[in-house]
Design a protein around this motif. Structure first.
Motif, PDB file in Angstrom:
ATOM      1  N   GLY A 147      29.588  31.303  31.931  1.00  0.00           N
ATOM      2  CA  GLY A 147      29.500  31.930  30.619  1.00  0.00           C
ATOM      3  C   GLY A 147      30.250  33.236  30.567  1.00  0.00           C
ATOM      4  O   GLY A 147      30.945  33.536  29.594  1.00  0.00           O
ATOM      5  N   ARG A 148      30.137  34.026  31.630  1.00  0.00           N
ATOM      6  CA  ARG A 148      30.841  35.309  31.646  1.00  0.00           C
ATOM      7  C   ARG A 148      32.354  35.112  31.707  1.00  0.00           C
ATOM      8  O   ARG A 148      33.100  35.831  31.055  1.00  0.00           O
ATOM      9  CB  ARG A 148      30.369  36.150  32.843  1.00  0.00           C
ATOM     10  CG  ARG A 148      31.081  37.495  32.935  1.00  0.00           C
ATOM     11  CD  ARG A 148      30.846  38.326  31.666  1.00  0.00           C
ATOM     12  NE  ARG A 148      31.574  39.566  31.699  1.00  0.00           N
ATOM     13  CZ  ARG A 148      32.782  39.724  31.165  1.00  0.00           C
ATOM     14  NH1 ARG A 148      33.399  38.691  30.616  1.00  0.00           N
ATOM     15  NH2 ARG A 148      33.369  40.907  31.187  1.00  0.00           N
TER      16      ARG A 148
ATOM     17  N   ALA B 127      35.942  32.600  41.631  1.00  0.00           N
ATOM     18  CA  ALA B 127      36.219  32.922  40.233  1.00  0.00           C
ATOM     19  C   ALA B 127      36.204  34.426  39.993  1.00  0.00           C
ATOM     20  O   ALA B 127      37.026  34.956  39.234  1.00  0.00           O
ATOM     21  CB  ALA B 127      35.188  32.230  39.333  1.00  0.00           C
ATOM     22  N   GLN B 128      35.280  35.134  40.638  1.00  0.00           N
ATOM     23  CA  GLN B 128      35.254  36.592  40.484  1.00  0.00           C
ATOM     24  C   GLN B 128      36.549  37.218  40.978  1.00  0.00           C
ATOM     25  O   GLN B 128      37.107  38.113  40.335  1.00  0.00           O
ATOM     26  CB  GLN B 128      34.077  37.194  41.246  1.00  0.00           C
ATOM     27  CG  GLN B 128      34.049  38.722  41.162  1.00  0.00           C
ATOM     28  CD  GLN B 128      32.943  39.327  42.012  1.00  0.00           C
ATOM     29  OE1 GLN B 128      31.893  38.720  42.172  1.00  0.00           O
ATOM     30  NE2 GLN B 128      33.181  40.498  42.558  1.00  0.00           N
ATOM     31  N   ALA B 129      37.018  36.748  42.129  1.00  0.00           N
ATOM     32  CA  ALA B 129      38.270  37.282  42.671  1.00  0.00           C
ATOM     33  C   ALA B 129      39.445  36.951  41.757  1.00  0.00           C
ATOM     34  O   ALA B 129      40.355  37.761  41.575  1.00  0.00           O
ATOM     35  CB  ALA B 129      38.505  36.728  44.075  1.00  0.00           C
TER      36      ALA B 129
ATOM     37  N   ALA C 277      39.946  31.145  36.491  1.00  0.00           N
ATOM     38  CA  ALA C 277      38.529  31.372  36.796  1.00  0.00           C
ATOM     39  C   ALA C 277      37.648  30.467  35.943  1.00  0.00           C
ATOM     40  O   ALA C 277      36.665  29.895  36.437  1.00  0.00           O
ATOM     41  CB  ALA C 277      38.174  32.840  36.564  1.00  0.00           C
ATOM     42  N   VAL C 278      37.984  30.335  34.660  1.00  0.00           N
ATOM     43  CA  VAL C 278      37.221  29.452  33.779  1.00  0.00           C
ATOM     44  C   VAL C 278      37.281  28.017  34.297  1.00  0.00           C
ATOM     45  O   VAL C 278      36.263  27.315  34.345  1.00  0.00           O
ATOM     46  CB  VAL C 278      37.765  29.528  32.337  1.00  0.00           C
ATOM     47  CG1 VAL C 278      37.173  28.409  31.483  1.00  0.00           C
ATOM     48  CG2 VAL C 278      37.446  30.879  31.718  1.00  0.00           C
ATOM     49  N   ALA C 279      38.467  27.571  34.709  1.00  0.00           N
ATOM     50  CA  ALA C 279      38.622  26.199  35.192  1.00  0.00           C
ATOM     51  C   ALA C 279      37.785  25.949  36.442  1.00  0.00           C
ATOM     52  O   ALA C 279      37.143  24.895  36.580  1.00  0.00           O
ATOM     53  CB  ALA C 279      40.097  25.911  35.473  1.00  0.00           C
TER      54      ALA C 279
END
Length: 270
Positions: free
Chosen positions: A114-115, A80-82, A92-94
């Motif tokens: 959350g971020r 997700a960070q990438a 990323a949220v998914a």
């Protein structure tokens, strides 16, 4: 400003993009995951995601690992960070939404989720998720700082500053939290206090270059452009520092937030 080569465009926009956000009353201060941390602990830090040299390559590599084991929280967090680093915020949220379902008690996953929600502009949902990422009995200063950042995005600066204060009770003088607090003061139009806080952050061991760029921003917001450029040059090439400060000066002139120095020519004022 003239267009910059792709390899230099991102650093040049570091200060300018923050200046633009402040000019319209917003600021982006978020978090990043740390690959080396235990997945059962918080993997968050209250600074924007790093600009990896090859975010799409990182997304591909972590995506393969995540695909091989969707229940691996470390793979999900770093994938997700990438994705965020390459601009794929919704994806990323998914990824993290599913990771949170698979790991409902994993604070690192909940914090990262959350971020990601905050990155996507879902601030209230982000706050709801971040509240679950730690407890009053065992508060996580990183999550507290991110909660403050989300509240700043929502314009609730007094509340945000209370979260930063609580985080600083756990980690006194932590530069990332001080940096967020300084920007929060700036959003509250308390530029003097913002500068003092950011100078303190810059002086602390481990302060990242972006903290100094935030200080340069706040100094520039007070009209001290030469000083702001000097501060920015500590981390940026001279031409990029000058370009950032020139952009900030132009933004402030357009927004009528400060008066241009008396030495500015009439042509420049017009």
């Amino acid at each position: 400003m003239n267009a910059l080569p792709p390899s230099r465009a991102r650093p040049a926009r570091l200060l300018a993009s923050t200046a633009l956000l402040l000019a319209i009353g917003l600021v982006t201060v978020g978090c990043q995951t740390t690959q080396s941390q235990d997945p059962a602990t918080s993997a968050m830090a209250a600074v924007p995601p790093r600009d990896d040299a090859d975010p799409r390559g990182a997304a591909s590599a972590w995506g393969e690992r995540h695909k091989a084991n969707p229940n691996d929280p470390v793979a999900a967090i770093n994938y997700a960070q990438a994705l965020r680093a390459s601009g794929q915020r919704s994806q990323a949220v998914a990824v993290l939404e599913q990771a949170a379902l698979n790991n409902p008690k994993n604070n690192a996953v909940l914090g990262a989720y959350g971020r990601a929600l905050a990155d996507a502009g879902n601030y209230q949902q982000a706050l709801d998720v971040l509240t679950q990422a730690h407890t009053p009995e065992r508060p996580d200063w990183r999550v507290l700082s991110v909660q403050g950042a989300v509240l700043d995005q929502m314009g609730r600066h007094d509340e945000a500053q209370r979260y930063y204060a609580t985080a600083l009770k756990i980690v006194p003088d932590e530069p990332s939290v001080l940096s967020n607090l300084g920007l929060s003061y700036a959003l509250s139009k308390d530029l003097v206090r913002a500068e003092l806080t950011l100078r303190k952050a810059v002086s602390r061991p481990g302060a990242e270059p972006r903290v100094r760029q935030n200080l340069a921003l706040v100094v520039g917001l007070q009209g001290r452009f030469a000083e702001a450029e000097t501060i920015a040059r500590a981390d940026l090439p001279s031409d990029l520092a000058a370009a950032n400060v020139a952009y900030l000066r132009q933004m402030l002139a357009q927004q009528n937030q400060i008066k241009l120095p008396a030495s500015t020519s009439k042509a420049d004022r017009s």
